[in-house]
Design a protein around this motif. Structure first.
Motif: not given
Length: 306
Positions: A48, A51-52, A55, A74, A138, A146
């Motif tokens: 995860k 993607g964090a 972003t 997440h 997010i 993401t």
């Protein structure tokens, strides 16, 4: 639509913030060698953070900070990324998230709210707060930044020499497999693996559109989205990918097999894709080489695995 260029840009953007997770060729799990991508060794214990970080590094974060809803992984990733980049983070998780994931988020310094119910209930509260306070929300799986971040897993794996004909990937909301499909396109066969107790993608493909499904089972705190993401649905339908479901006992047995064979401690979601292979839910053709993405490891040790 997320493209390969988006994923390459994401890989450049997040370099230095995530780790290059190892690949293991296992000869003892199944009747032929299986390649494992060990993404449970990623920062915060799952894929995860890719993607964090992507972003947060690709947009202007408002003074109100960031908000995220999560089954646990997440939320931990957003909390970690926000702290690393100097932003305030507020995380909403359902009560089924589990103590190890809740503790991980708390250690990050984020403001944590535990919500009665499921992921969808936490998502509603997060969306309301983001709207009221002007924070950046997010999304856990259905947002281009993401998905592009999660697609870096497959780009990295191919750079590490992935040669398998088929890749098995667990599905919850669909961000991880959407990123994989965006990168691979039709270069390899991708098989989506879902718990039978929260099979969002399979039900959506049958219905012809994303639909709400009941959520329960041992992997619900990571794969327990009530509805598949639209981006994942569109990619899966366009590429006509196979979807199989696995039982809770099969998932638990795959967890045990990973521990006993390789001393790899993974959460149920992390063992879900392997469960399809070990249980026979997915049966490769003779000579078909298989790879499995191990996506998360946020679980306390269980002495029963010994």
């Amino acid at each position: 639509m997320v493209t390969k260029s988006d994923i390459r840009a994401a890989a450049d953007r997040i370099a230095g913030h995530v780790v290059r997770t190892p690949v293991l060729m296992s000869a003892g799990l199944w009747d032929r060698p299986v390649a494992l991508k060990l993404e449970q060794l990623q920062v915060t214990g799952s894929f995860k953070p890719r993607g964090a970080f992507n972003t947060l590094l690709s947009c202007k974060v408002p003074d109100a900070g960031v908000v995220a809803a999560s089954g646990g992984n997440h939320g931990a990733a957003v909390a970690h990324a926000a702290r690393a980049l100097g932003h305030r983070a507020r995380i909403f998780v359902p009560e089924i998230a589990g103590p190890s994931k809740i503790a991980l988020i708390e250690r990050s310094g984020a403001e944590l709210t535990v919500v009665p119910g499921e992921y969808a209930d936490a998502a509603q509260m997060a969306a309301r707060l983001a709207e009221e306070q002007g924070a950046l929300q997010i999304h856990a799986y259905d947002a281009p930044a993401t998905i592009a971040g999660q697609g870096t897993v497959m780009a990295e794996w191919e750079a590490q020499g992935l040669t398998a004909d088929t890749v098995l990937i667990a599905v919850g909301g669909g961000g991880l497999i959407a990123g994989a499909l965006a990168w691979l396109q039709t270069a390899r066969k991708v098989v989506a693996v879902e718990p039978g107790t929260c099979n969002t993608l399979g039900r959506a493909l049958t219905a012809g559109e994303p639909v709400d499904v009941p959520v329960s089972g041992v992997a619900a705190n990571a794969l327990g989205a009530r509805r598949i993401g639209q981006a994942c649905f569109d990619l899966a339908r366009a590429q006509d990918i196979a979807v199989v479901t696995v039982t809770d006992p099969a998932i638990i047995e795959a967890q045990r097999a990973l521990w006993q064979s390789h001393r790899l401690l993974v959460e149920p979601a992390g063992a879900c894709a392997l469960a399809a292979l070990l249980s026979g839910a997915y049966r490769p053709e003779p000579g078909e080489s298989v790879a499995v993405l191990v996506c998360g490891g946020n679980i306390a040790p269980d002495p029963a695995f010994d």
